[in-house]
Enzyme design. Structure first.
Site, PDB file in Angstrom:
ATOM      1  N   VAL A  34       0.843  -1.205   0.000  1.00 43.49           N
ATOM      2  CA  VAL A  34       0.000   0.000   0.000  1.00 43.49           C
ATOM      3  C   VAL A  34       0.875   1.251   0.000  1.00 43.49           C
ATOM      4  O   VAL A  34       0.593   2.227  -0.705  1.00 43.49           O
ATOM      5  CB  VAL A  34      -0.961   0.006   1.213  1.00 43.49           C
ATOM      6  N   ARG A  69      14.536  -2.600   9.222  1.00 44.53           N
ATOM      7  CA  ARG A  69      14.974  -3.394   8.063  1.00 44.53           C
ATOM      8  C   ARG A  69      15.133  -2.556   6.806  1.00 44.53           C
ATOM      9  O   ARG A  69      16.014  -2.784   6.000  1.00 44.53           O
ATOM     10  CB  ARG A  69      13.942  -4.493   7.735  1.00 44.53           C
ATOM     11  N   SER A  70      14.216  -1.596   6.606  1.00 39.75           N
ATOM     12  CA  SER A  70      14.212  -0.827   5.349  1.00 39.75           C
ATOM     13  C   SER A  70      14.862   0.534   5.485  1.00 39.75           C
ATOM     14  O   SER A  70      14.935   1.274   4.497  1.00 39.75           O
ATOM     15  CB  SER A  70      12.783  -0.636   4.855  1.00 39.75           C
ATOM     16  N   CYS A  75     -10.323  -3.476   2.649  1.00 40.30           N
ATOM     17  CA  CYS A  75     -10.346  -3.358   1.181  1.00 40.30           C
ATOM     18  C   CYS A  75     -11.523  -4.095   0.529  1.00 40.30           C
ATOM     19  O   CYS A  75     -11.828  -3.852  -0.641  1.00 40.30           O
ATOM     20  CB  CYS A  75      -9.019  -3.823   0.595  1.00 40.30           C
ATOM     21  N   GLN A 131     -10.538 -12.737  -2.983  1.00 41.02           N
ATOM     22  CA  GLN A 131      -9.584 -11.674  -2.682  1.00 41.02           C
ATOM     23  C   GLN A 131      -8.170 -12.001  -3.165  1.00 41.02           C
ATOM     24  O   GLN A 131      -7.661 -13.100  -2.948  1.00 41.02           O
ATOM     25  CB  GLN A 131      -9.584 -11.400  -1.168  1.00 41.02           C
ATOM     26  N   SER A 161      -2.426  -9.546  -3.041  1.00 42.28           N
ATOM     27  CA  SER A 161      -1.853  -8.265  -2.629  1.00 42.28           C
ATOM     28  C   SER A 161      -2.576  -7.691  -1.416  1.00 42.28           C
ATOM     29  O   SER A 161      -2.025  -6.841  -0.715  1.00 42.28           O
ATOM     30  CB  SER A 161      -1.864  -7.253  -3.778  1.00 42.28           C
ATOM     31  N   HIS A 210      -9.829  -7.355  -5.769  1.00 42.07           N
ATOM     32  CA  HIS A 210     -10.757  -8.205  -5.031  1.00 42.07           C
ATOM     33  C   HIS A 210     -12.075  -8.236  -5.810  1.00 42.07           C
ATOM     34  O   HIS A 210     -12.539  -7.196  -6.290  1.00 42.07           O
ATOM     35  CB  HIS A 210     -11.035  -7.644  -3.637  1.00 42.07           C
TER      36      HIS A 210
HETATM   37  N1  NAP Z   1      -2.880  -4.591   0.860  1.00 43.07           N
HETATM   38  C1  NAP Z   1      -4.120  -4.116   0.820  1.00 43.07           C
HETATM   39  O1  NAP Z   1      -4.851  -4.276  -0.174  1.00 43.07           O
HETATM   40  C2  NAP Z   1      -4.672  -3.380   1.994  1.00 43.07           C
HETATM   41  C3  NAP Z   1      -5.890  -2.713   1.865  1.00 43.07           C
HETATM   42  C4  NAP Z   1      -6.431  -2.027   2.952  1.00 43.07           C
HETATM   43  C5  NAP Z   1      -5.741  -2.025   4.140  1.00 43.07           C
HETATM   44  N2  NAP Z   1      -4.533  -2.678   4.250  1.00 43.07           N
HETATM   45  C6  NAP Z   1      -3.815  -2.612   5.536  1.00 43.07           C
HETATM   46  O2  NAP Z   1      -2.615  -1.882   5.309  1.00 43.07           O
HETATM   47  C7  NAP Z   1      -1.603  -2.303   6.225  1.00 43.07           C
HETATM   48  C8  NAP Z   1      -0.331  -2.606   5.422  1.00 43.07           C
HETATM   49  O3  NAP Z   1      -0.644  -3.497   4.403  1.00 43.07           O
HETATM   50  P1  NAP Z   1       0.336  -3.839   3.196  1.00 43.07           P
HETATM   51  O4  NAP Z   1      -0.456  -4.731   2.345  1.00 43.07           O
HETATM   52  O5  NAP Z   1       0.946  -2.617   2.611  1.00 43.07           O
HETATM   53  O6  NAP Z   1       1.471  -4.697   3.964  1.00 43.07           O
HETATM   54  P2  NAP Z   1       3.002  -4.961   3.580  1.00 43.07           P
HETATM   55  O7  NAP Z   1       3.201  -4.961   2.116  1.00 43.07           O
HETATM   56  O8  NAP Z   1       3.368  -6.179   4.349  1.00 43.07           O
HETATM   57  O9  NAP Z   1       3.767  -3.701   4.185  1.00 43.07           O
HETATM   58  C9  NAP Z   1       3.926  -3.517   5.568  1.00 43.07           C
HETATM   59  C10 NAP Z   1       4.679  -2.224   5.834  1.00 43.07           C
HETATM   60  O10 NAP Z   1       4.799  -2.095   7.256  1.00 43.07           O
HETATM   61  C11 NAP Z   1       6.164  -1.795   7.560  1.00 43.07           C
HETATM   62  N3  NAP Z   1       6.542  -2.268   8.882  1.00 43.07           N
HETATM   63  C12 NAP Z   1       6.582  -3.543   9.324  1.00 43.07           C
HETATM   64  N4  NAP Z   1       7.024  -3.579  10.608  1.00 43.07           N
HETATM   65  C13 NAP Z   1       7.251  -2.288  10.960  1.00 43.07           C
HETATM   66  C14 NAP Z   1       7.743  -1.641  12.146  1.00 43.07           C
HETATM   67  N5  NAP Z   1       8.053  -2.350  13.234  1.00 43.07           N
HETATM   68  N6  NAP Z   1       7.857  -0.286  12.153  1.00 43.07           N
HETATM   69  C15 NAP Z   1       7.540   0.438  11.059  1.00 43.07           C
HETATM   70  N7  NAP Z   1       7.097  -0.098   9.897  1.00 43.07           N
HETATM   71  C16 NAP Z   1       6.939  -1.440   9.860  1.00 43.07           C
HETATM   72  C17 NAP Z   1       6.939  -2.532   6.480  1.00 43.07           C
HETATM   73  O11 NAP Z   1       8.249  -1.998   6.422  1.00 43.07           O
HETATM   74  P3  NAP Z   1       9.568  -2.906   6.131  1.00 43.07           P
HETATM   75  O12 NAP Z   1       9.852  -2.740   4.671  1.00 43.07           O
HETATM   76  O13 NAP Z   1      10.600  -2.230   6.960  1.00 43.07           O
HETATM   77  O14 NAP Z   1       9.270  -4.292   6.551  1.00 43.07           O
HETATM   78  C18 NAP Z   1       6.102  -2.205   5.260  1.00 43.07           C
HETATM   79  O15 NAP Z   1       6.402  -0.899   4.797  1.00 43.07           O
HETATM   80  C19 NAP Z   1      -2.202  -3.502   6.966  1.00 43.07           C
HETATM   81  O16 NAP Z   1      -2.729  -3.078   8.203  1.00 43.07           O
HETATM   82  C20 NAP Z   1      -3.336  -3.952   6.051  1.00 43.07           C
HETATM   83  O17 NAP Z   1      -4.358  -4.603   6.745  1.00 43.07           O
HETATM   84  C21 NAP Z   1      -3.978  -3.327   3.198  1.00 43.07           C
END
Ligand code: NAP
Length: 338
Positions: free
Chosen positions: A16, A41-42, A130, A157, A160, A243
């Site tokens: 996202v 990590r990043s 989502c 779904q 992603s 989705h």
């Molecule tokens: N994907 C969707 O379609 C969608 C839609 C609506 C809502 N969401 C919500 O959006 C959120 C993120 O989803 P995503 O799909 O983008 O997940 P993702 O691809 O797994 O990304 C997670 C992000 O969180 C960061 N992170 C992890 N641990 C952290 C920490 N300790 N401190 C700071 N940052 C940290 C990660 O950074 P690193 O690179 O450092 O690991 C990465 O930037 C979730 O709550 C999800 O439920 C997602």
């Protein structure tokens, strides 16, 4: 970048987060300063926004000084820990995790459906799940016209929706399958390539999953009607993006399929593709990258004289996540809210 807002993206490296960067650029949101935050990590990774390189920083309590808008896209535990810190530092937090969605003091907003809810925010705005977002965008006009009594939904779904690692897992398992190697399952409990998993989030009350209950409760909150009855089955399918949902809508007043088609054709953010004779209906491959929620297969339920069946497809990373967050920020910056 001189005039505009200081925007922080928490989770900038995630599925996202990266989409947020491209949508901010695409919609020319006035960004004067940008803070990209993620885990240790990043930290140090470079990301590009509007042709300029930005270094990702480790999220810290001090990350929010001078920030106007903090877009949180991380796990709910990180949002719970850092969201209030950002709000106390003066930022308006728009959070897409489930951390604050059901808090009665936090508006849960889909910009086309309940923008008025933004006016009561106190520094925190929640962004829905989502799968809930496209559903309420389609239900809203039907509810106003014929009052929705009951909904039965099955979702399909994409991976992603479970983040960047889940997309890699489908990619790796698909390649492994082609070469007869064993693909490893780590994000999902079973292989996702060439499979369907009727299981998203933890199993809970009455055997329904957390994702299924989120859809029910969020729909009632956004449509401001707890009397709407709903039953949902959420399924993960081997699709990278978008989705899809099969929705059965029972209404109080009778409504025809043609009336639903007309209502949806003029609903903001919704597009109808419904010409079965020409094989025209929405599909993930054609909807990926698009902003609208696409609806097709609109038809009378032959088993009930006040029920309609339809099929919807929406890009979960755009309207289901990053786009709605940016649209909330656009409304707030135009004066909607504090
Ligand atoms: N994907 C969707 O379609 C969608 C839609 C609506 C809502 N969401 C919500 O959006 C959120 C993120 O989803 P995503 O799909 O983008 O997940 P993702 O691809 O797994 O990304 C997670 C992000 O969180 C960061 N992170 C992890 N641990 C952290 C920490 N300790 N401190 C700071 N940052 C940290 C990660 O950074 P690193 O690179 O450092 O690991 C990465 O930037 C979730 O709550 C999800 O439920 C997602």
């Amino acid at each position: 970048m001189e005039h505009g807002y200081h925007v922080a993206i928490v989770g900038a490296t995630g599925a996202v987060g990266l989409e947020l960067l491209s949508i901010l650029e695409e919609r020319k949101f006035p960004v004067a300063q940008l803070s990209l935050l993620a885990s240790k990590r990043s930290a140090g990774r470079r990301l590009v926004f509007a042709g300029e390189g930005f270094t990702v920083q480790e999220l810290a309590e001090s990350s929010f000084q001078g920030v106007h808008f903090a877009l949180f896209s991380v796990s709910s535990s990180i949002s719970k820990a850092f969201g209030p810190i950002a709000a106390r530092a003066g930022a308006v937090v728009i959070d897409d995790s489930s951390a604050f969605r059901m808090d009665p003091d936090v508006p849960l907003v889909v910009t086309e459906v309940n923008p008025h809810a933004l006016h009561r925010h106190r520094g925190l705005v929640a962004h829905p799940n989502c799968s809930t977002i496209p559903l309420v965008m389609v239900l809203h006009p039907v509810h106003r016209w014929a009052r929705v009594k009951r909904i039965v939904v099955a979702t399909y779904q994409s991976v992603s929706g479970a983040g960047a690692r889940a997309m890699q897992e489908l990619d790796q398992q698909t390649r492994a399958w082609m070469t007869d190697e064993a693909g490893e399952a780590s994000v999902f409990p079973h292989p996702i390539a060439f499979n369907c998993l009727p299981h998203i989030d933890a199993f809970g009350e009455l055997g329904y999953t957390g994702e299924e209950w989120k859809m029910v409760r969020e729909t009632q909150k956004i449509l401001e009607d707890d009397s709407i009855r709903m039953s949902t089955t959420t399924v993960r399918v081997p699709v990278f993006r978008c989705h899809s949902e099969v929705v059965n809508i029972e209404t109080e007043r009778q409504i025809t399929a043609q009336e639903v088609r007309q209502l949806l054709a003029t609903a903001p953010g919704v597009a109808v593709i419904d010409d079965p004779e020409k094989n025209q209906y929405p599909m993930p491959l054609t909807v990926a990258g698009r902003d609208e929620v696409f609806v097709g297969r609109i038809r009378q339920d032959p088993s009930h004289d006040r029920a309609i069946n339809l099929w919807l497809v929406s890009d979960n990373l755009r309207k289901g996540a990053a786009l709605n967050m940016v649209q909330i920020m656009e409304l707030l910056s135009a004066g909607g809210g504090r």
